[in-house]
Design an enzyme around this catalytic site. Structure first.
Site, mmCIF file in Angstrom:
data_model
loop_
_atom_site.group_PDB
_atom_site.id
_atom_site.type_symbol
_atom_site.label_atom_id
_atom_site.label_comp_id
_atom_site.label_asym_id
_atom_site.label_seq_id
_atom_site.Cartn_x
_atom_site.Cartn_y
_atom_site.Cartn_z
ATOM 1 N N VAL A 156 45.319 42.390 39.974
ATOM 2 C CA VAL A 156 45.133 42.164 41.259
ATOM 3 C C VAL A 156 46.461 42.939 41.860
ATOM 4 O O VAL A 156 46.251 43.368 42.987
ATOM 5 C CB VAL A 156 45.641 40.629 41.540
ATOM 6 N N TYR A 157 47.494 42.934 41.345
ATOM 7 C CA TYR A 157 48.675 43.510 41.688
ATOM 8 C C TYR A 157 48.508 45.088 41.754
ATOM 9 O O TYR A 157 48.652 45.839 42.909
ATOM 10 C CB TYR A 157 49.802 43.342 40.794
#
Length: 246
Positions: free
Chosen positions: A154-155
């Site tokens: 996600v990051y």
């Protein structure tokens, strides 16, 4: 004359870590500096004191970068307070590392709201004020190139979106004399990722140099990109990661 004399800068997420170092460095270069912060009022005012100690003006504005209306208001307040805006540093970001299947949609939305929508909203609001010599500088991550460990989906995804935003916006505003660039830090010694933290030894195995970078390393590059000498640099990403991605 200092490199950024008579300029005004806004640094989002400027109360700690890389953001605080950037704010202080821009002030040392002669810019008036506004910072936003989400919750750390005491730390924000410590940074503000450091800014003012450089002989320039500063303000600290409470504004969560996940809140579009608050972020827009912070841009407008900065421009009103200092009679203009020359430099926007989209520094505010959040990071969470765990397997993708463990992320809730709420966690995903928060990451995207801060790391992507916040940059869009801040940049869009700043374009009302930026003119010839204007600068937008986004803070990304070296994990847009290579992801050396699991749990960063996600990051990494959210920060990779800034590559497209930076390139496309640079093309859009270049004829107005505005540049847009992206700085990709690697392992940097901050309170969020300390050089003596639990994952530090593993991160060192990825480095080509001896140890973590310091926040001032990123701040120096941002200050350079904000200045006149960088007027022909736009739409690019500059990686400062100690050779992590060699």
């Amino acid at each position: 004359m200092k490199n950024l004399s008579n300029k005004t800068a806004l640094v989002t997420g400027g109360s700690r870590g890389i953001g605080a170092a950037i704010a202080k460095r821009l002030a040392k270069e002669g810019a008036n500096v506004a910072i936003t912060y989400s919750a750390s009022k005491e730390k924000a005012h410590e940074v503000l004191k450091a800014i003012e100690a450089c002989g320039v003006k500063g303000i600290a504005i409470q504004a969560d970068s996940a809140d579009a209306s608050a972020l827009k208001a912070a841009v407008d307040q900065t421009a009103k307070e200092f009679n203009g805006l020359n430099i926007l540093v989209n520094n505010a970001g959040v990071a969470s590392y765990k397997p993708m299947e463990e992320f809730s949609l709420e966690e995903y939305d928060h990451a995207m709201n801060v790391n992507v929508k916040g940059v869009f909203v801040g940049s869009q609001a700043a374009l009302k004020y930026l003119g010839e010599g204007g600068r937008i500088i986004n803070i990304g991550t070296c994990m847009v190139d290579k992801v050396a460990f699991p749990g960063a989906t996600v990051y990494s995804m959210s920060k990779t979106a800034l590559v497209g935003l930076t390139k496309a916006l640079a093309r859009e505003v270049g004829k107005k004399g505005i540049t847009v660039n992206l700085v990709h830090p690697g392992p940097i010694n901050t309170d969020m990722n300390p050089a003596d933290g639990p994952s530090a030894d593993f991160q060192r195995t990825l480095l080509a140099v001896d140890d973590f970078g310091e926040t001032e390393d990123i701040a120096a590059m941002v200050a350079f990109l904000a200045g006149e000498q960088a007027k022909n640099i736009t739409g690019t990403g500059i990686t400062i990661d100690g050779g992590t991605n060699i």
